[in-house]
Design an enzyme around this catalytic site. Structure first.
Site, PDB file in Angstrom:
ATOM      1  N   GLU A 166      31.661  65.308  58.344  1.00  0.00           N
ATOM      2  CA  GLU A 166      30.091  65.483  58.632  1.00  0.00           C
ATOM      3  C   GLU A 166      29.197  65.915  57.468  1.00  0.00           C
ATOM      4  OE1 GLU A 166      29.186  67.615  61.884  1.00  0.00           O
ATOM      5  OE2 GLU A 166      30.631  66.724  63.184  1.00  0.00           O
ATOM      6  N   GLU A 358      36.179  64.215  66.998  1.00  0.00           N
ATOM      7  CA  GLU A 358      35.672  65.485  67.532  1.00  0.00           C
ATOM      8  C   GLU A 358      34.735  64.813  68.867  1.00  0.00           C
ATOM      9  OE1 GLU A 358      33.251  68.336  65.236  1.00  0.00           O
ATOM     10  OE2 GLU A 358      34.526  68.381  63.629  1.00  0.00           O
TER      11      GLU A 358
HETATM   12  C1  FCB Z   1      30.525  69.661  64.809  1.00  0.00           C
HETATM   13  C2  FCB Z   1      31.374  70.464  63.574  1.00  0.00           C
HETATM   14  C3  FCB Z   1      32.173  71.477  64.157  1.00  0.00           C
HETATM   15  C4  FCB Z   1      31.714  72.085  65.356  1.00  0.00           C
HETATM   16  C5  FCB Z   1      30.981  71.108  66.205  1.00  0.00           C
HETATM   17  C6  FCB Z   1      30.654  71.494  67.528  1.00  0.00           C
HETATM   18  O1  FCB Z   1      29.482  69.169  63.950  1.00  0.00           O
HETATM   19  O2  FCB Z   1      32.182  69.443  62.896  1.00  0.00           O
HETATM   20  O3  FCB Z   1      32.782  72.066  63.063  1.00  0.00           O
HETATM   21  O4  FCB Z   1      30.891  73.048  65.053  1.00  0.00           O
HETATM   22  O5  FCB Z   1      30.039  70.184  65.745  1.00  0.00           O
END
Ligand code: FCB
Length: 455
Positions: A166, A358
């Site tokens: 990110e 994620e």
């Molecule tokens: C993302 C991050 C991760 C976590 C999630 C909820 O932005 O990569 O580390 O904090 O959000």
């Protein structure tokens, strides 16, 4: 629930990151990172929480890998703490740090779980921050050297790599909005950092591909659909300006080695002097893209509004709170946005395998009689798994899905107040217990809707 659309070899995984789970911040030769400094600065995190202890994963490695084995994961995405591997930032590898990650990867492989290593999940060694951090011209060189060392250390155990997690957060939350480490609030610096992170990505990816052409390397982007709040052309234009900074800047930079013209215009106005040719020079084709997906941003036009700190250059655009149900983060629940984003990326960049690196949700988890019945999380996850299945049916080359997160952990500036884990972590004892969502995920994996681990 059956998902006949998931292909053979699809990976069911879970994700974590070093600073959020490891703890042991001053053990085994680790040096401080920018997140140690930031979290210890009064007022920066909720309740003054820090990652000093986190989920104590450093001391519970065997136990945590056993939890993954119990779930039946095909793959596990973790991050390497740069200050644990190279405490001086650019010097020698720390043998204790190297051994910790080697042990993790060996244990994973013994369980038949594929290790997926992220090089940078925001914990820059503080010593490098003191030399300018990511805004320094040398930062891509530092990162390339670290990538080389990480690959030398783990390249026999890991063959799927992510360079940066990110970069939008690292650049704009960290250097413009100031809500992440290092806490700067300068839009020009943030745009400069975004560029240097992208150059760093290409350089690190290049290093790994040179060392092991057969290894797969990609970047992880948090792609957030920016949708107009209402069906109005001015809202649509405002949403497009947000999309540029949130998504296109990083997609184009990482996947085509280019800078969108509108970004160059914004940089010119801010006085940011970066050579766009640098991206082209170091361009390394990605083997896959990691997509982190949580929600949709709804954007409205507001006349005369300055650009929001997290999207510097997106003038006259404001974020509108979600109208429907939300998670504990206040984020809306929009599984459709996941299908939409996967299809968009797959249309714009064909032939690029995608992973959902994620996806997950924070909800209030209250243990009752030793059980955590997190039905809202189960609903969230199963709706998003179904949305991923729809994308596959529509032709998207999606190879895996990683739940954020394996276990409750340090949620950055929210400290321990927001929990995303499949496993509950008792803050007093640090004991882990499976939530209902852990049982749900285990059943999903066991139902045999993928071939398991041959992706
Ligand atoms: C993302 C991050 C991760 C976590 C999630 C909820 O932005 O990569 O580390 O904090 O959000």
């Amino acid at each position: 629930m059956t998902h006949p659309t998931f292909p053979e070899g699809f990976w069911w995984g879970a994700a974590t990151s070093a600073y959020q789970i490891e703890g042991a911040v001053d053990e085994g030769g680790r040096s401080p990172s920018i997140w140690d400094v930031y979290s210890h600065t009064p007022g920066k995190t909720l309740g003054g929480d820090t990652g000093d202890v986190a989920a104590d994963h450093y001391h519970r490695l065997e136990e945590d890998v056993a939890l993954m084995g119990w779930l039946g994961l095909d793959a596990y995405r973790f991050s390497i703490a740069w200050p644990r591997l190279i405490p001086d930032g650019v010097g020698d590898v720390n043998p204790a740090g190297a051994e910790f990650y080697r042990r993790l990867c060996r244990l994973l492989r013994e369980e038949g779980i594929v290790p997926v290593a992220t090089l940078y999940h925001w914990d820059l060694p503080q010593i490098l921050q003191e030399q300018g951090g990511w805004a320094a011209s040398e930062s891509p060189e530092w990162f390339a050297r670290y990538a080389e060392a990480a690959h030398q250390t783990l390249g026999d155990l890991v063959d799927v790599w992510a360079t940066i997690n990110e970069p939008w957060c690292a650049a704009f939350l960290g250097h413009s909005a100031g809500v992440h480490a290092p806490g700067a609030t300068d839009p020009a610096v943030a745009h400069r950092v975004a560029h240097r992170l992208l150059v760093g990505h290409h350089r690190a990816a290049g290093v790994i591909k040179k060392r092991a052409p057969e290894h797969r390397v990609g970047i992880v982007l948090n792609l957030i659909p920016a949708w107009p709040a209402v069906d109005d052309p001015r809202d649509a234009e405002a949403a497009d300006r947000v999309d540029l900074i949130q998504n296109r800047l990083f997609l184009e930079g990482a996947l085509r080695g280019g800078v969108p013209d509108e970004v160059s215009d914004i940089c010119r106005v801010l006085g940011v002097e970066e050579d766009p040719g640098e991206l082209e020079t170091h361009f390394t084709p990605s083997d896959y893209l990691g997509v982190n997906y949580y929600n949709v941003n709804r954007i409205a036009y507001r006349r005369g509004a300055p650009s929001p700190a997290e999207w510097p250059g997106a003038d006259e655009a404001v974020l509108v709170p979600p109208s429907g149900p939300v998670t504990a983060m206040g984020w809306g629940i929009d599984p459709d946005g996941l299908t939409w984003m996967l299809r968009r990326v797959s249309d714009a960049y064909p032939d690029l395998p995608l992973f959902i690196t994620e996806n997950g949700a924070a909800f209030e988890d209250r243990p009752v009689g030793g059980r955590i019945d997190d039905q809202p999380r189960v609903d969230y996850l199963s709706a998003h798994v179904a949305a991923a299945g729809e994308a596959i049916e529509a032709g998207v080359d999606l190879r895996g899905y990683f739940v954020w997160s394996l276990l409750d952990n340090f949620e950055w500036s929210y400290g321990y107040s927001k929990t995303f884990g499949l496993f509950y972590v008792d803050r007093r004892t640090l004991d882990r217990s499976p939530k209902a969502s852990a049982y749900w995920y285990r059943d999903l994996i066991r139902s045999g809707i993928n071939g398991g681990g041959t992706c």
